[in-house]
Design an enzyme around this catalytic site. Structure first.
Site, mmCIF file in Angstrom:
data_model
loop_
_atom_site.group_PDB
_atom_site.id
_atom_site.type_symbol
_atom_site.label_atom_id
_atom_site.label_comp_id
_atom_site.label_asym_id
_atom_site.label_seq_id
_atom_site.Cartn_x
_atom_site.Cartn_y
_atom_site.Cartn_z
ATOM 1 N N ARG A 40 -6.958 -6.166 -0.502
ATOM 2 C CA ARG A 40 -5.809 -5.662 0.155
ATOM 3 C C ARG A 40 -5.843 -6.114 1.673
ATOM 4 O O ARG A 40 -4.671 -6.224 1.955
ATOM 5 C CB ARG A 40 -5.615 -3.982 -0.026
ATOM 6 C CG ARG A 40 -4.411 -3.270 0.489
ATOM 7 C CD ARG A 40 -4.242 -1.919 0.208
ATOM 8 N NE ARG A 40 -5.216 -1.060 0.967
ATOM 9 C CZ ARG A 40 -5.505 0.124 0.741
ATOM 10 N NH1 ARG A 40 -4.928 0.962 -0.039
ATOM 11 N NH2 ARG A 40 -6.387 0.863 1.673
ATOM 12 N N LYS A 58 -1.008 -2.729 5.100
ATOM 13 C CA LYS A 58 -1.740 -1.776 6.264
ATOM 14 C C LYS A 58 -1.859 -2.367 7.291
ATOM 15 O O LYS A 58 -3.169 -2.848 7.708
ATOM 16 C CB LYS A 58 -3.111 -1.359 5.318
ATOM 17 C CG LYS A 58 -3.648 -0.108 5.705
ATOM 18 C CD LYS A 58 -4.913 0.358 4.638
ATOM 19 C CE LYS A 58 -5.691 1.484 5.273
ATOM 20 N NZ LYS A 58 -4.722 2.625 5.315
ATOM 21 N N GLU A 77 5.206 9.090 0.572
ATOM 22 C CA GLU A 77 3.998 9.452 0.637
ATOM 23 C C GLU A 77 3.748 10.283 1.931
ATOM 24 O O GLU A 77 4.662 10.487 2.771
ATOM 25 C CB GLU A 77 3.146 8.181 0.847
ATOM 26 C CG GLU A 77 3.156 7.215 1.972
ATOM 27 C CD GLU A 77 2.441 6.031 1.966
ATOM 28 O OE1 GLU A 77 1.477 6.261 1.429
ATOM 29 O OE2 GLU A 77 3.044 5.017 2.648
HETATM 30 N N1 PMP Z 1 -0.917 6.024 2.430
HETATM 31 C C1 PMP Z 1 -1.233 5.602 3.875
HETATM 32 C C2 PMP Z 1 -0.153 5.690 4.596
HETATM 33 C C3 PMP Z 1 -2.580 5.422 4.145
HETATM 34 O O1 PMP Z 1 -2.881 5.119 5.552
HETATM 35 C C4 PMP Z 1 -3.604 5.766 3.376
HETATM 36 C C5 PMP Z 1 -5.060 5.440 3.760
HETATM 37 N N2 PMP Z 1 -5.251 6.199 4.679
HETATM 38 C C6 PMP Z 1 -3.200 6.106 1.980
HETATM 39 C C7 PMP Z 1 -1.923 6.185 1.664
HETATM 40 C C8 PMP Z 1 -4.400 6.039 0.904
HETATM 41 O O2 PMP Z 1 -4.872 4.787 0.460
HETATM 42 P P1 PMP Z 1 -6.339 4.617 -0.152
HETATM 43 O O3 PMP Z 1 -6.470 5.529 -1.115
HETATM 44 O O4 PMP Z 1 -6.372 3.305 -0.377
HETATM 45 O O5 PMP Z 1 -7.198 5.271 1.147
#
Ligand code: PMP
Length: 285
Positions: free
Chosen positions: A52, A151, A184
């Site tokens: 990622r 990200k 989210e």
């Molecule tokens: N959404 C956002 C905006 C995030 O920053 C994160 C990670 N902190 C997540 C979802 C969760 O992703 P992951 O399970 O890969 O940590």
């Protein structure tokens, strides 16, 4: 022994882990990052996180000046140097030092650093009793702006929503997308359970494709829980039997109140507990 930070190939003391004020990561939020966890000395889903990271970098036309194997080794070396077994790992790649203009081509070389630290979770009590959240007025980035799948170091939108959550006396906020559907939370993906089915917004809703989200979907599939990746409205959240959030740092957090509405019976539900338990076992096995 003080904390060591991995910075462009060297393990330096925390006090010496410095980046120039001319780095575009700071001037423009021009860069990408990953948040990763290790459990008992084993890094959870490292390959997926590194993939990622490289995808995010590619998305912003940034070349990570290392191979995936080199990043893997750097992460392991940093954990070892800090004697950490259960840790939160932050990998950051910035555009590097440039001029005061936007042009990324004028940045000499990306800066890469890795911080490992003790994990900071929500208080234990919230995992047992559930979290209260609100819907933020600040919406998630439009996928044709900075795509939420990237990200990036640009978290201001999410920070504005987080401020709304804090102002409302809660710890997290749901962000909607430009169409008004649930995207989210500010740092976590969102799931609901209704009539035994597991619902979560699809990637096209404009969300980060969370690695914990993927893991929960895989666990649900194995457990023969029916999954629906569908657009959800705020109302769908209000009438859910259960709701929970997922993220690397937070893992699986039950939600029991949204915008003042009680979710289900106001306690973490059976499906949430079952998935959290299975996730817990996967990470620690
Ligand atoms: N959404 C956002 C905006 C995030 O920053 C994160 C990670 N902190 C997540 C979802 C969760 O992703 P992951 O399970 O890969 O940590």
């Amino acid at each position: 022994m003080g904390q060591k930070v991995w910075l462009n190939g060297e393990l330096v003391d925390r006090e010496d882990a410095k980046i120039s004020v001319f780095d575009h990561g700071l001037l423009y939020g021009d860069g990408v990052f990953e948040g990763i966890r290790s459990y008992g000395g084993r890094v959870f889903r490292l390959k997926e996180h590194i993939r990622r990271l490289f995808d995010s970098a590619n998305g912003i036309r940034l070349t990570v000046p290392m191979t995936a194997d080199e990043v893997t080794k750097a992460v392991t070396d940093t954990l070892q140097a800090n004697g950490l077994k259960d840790a939160y790992i932050r990998v950051v790649v910035t555009r590097g030092v440039g001029t005061l203009g936007l042009d990324p081509n004028r940045c000499r070389s990306p800066n890469v650093f890795i911080i490992t630290d003790k994990i900071e979770l929500y208080p234990r009590e919230l995992y047992e009793n559930g979290l209260e959240i609100i819907t933020a007025a600040t919406m998630r980035n439009h996928p044709n702006a900075v795509n939420p799948r990237i990200k990036s170091l640009n978290y201001l939108n999410n920070i504005l929503a987080k401020i709304e959550a804090i102002d409302a006396g809660t710890l997290e906020a749901v962000m909607l997308n430009h169409q008004g559907f649930v995207a989210e939370c500010t740092g976590d993906n969102l799931f609901i359970v209704r009539d035994g089915l597991l619902f979560t917004p699809p990637i096209e809703a404009g969300i980060l494709e969370g690695i914990t989200r993927d893991e929960i979907l895989a666990i649900a599939r194995e457990a023969k829980i029916e999954i629906r990746e569908e657009n959800l409205t705020r109302y769908d959240l209000y009438v859910a039997d259960e709701c929970f959030l997922t993220g690397t740092a937070a893992e699986v957090v039950p939600v029991v109140r949204i915008d003042g509405r009680q979710i289900g019976d106001g306690h973490p539900g059976p499906v949430t507990k079952r998935l959290a338990e299975k996730f817990h076992r996967r990470t620690r096995s």
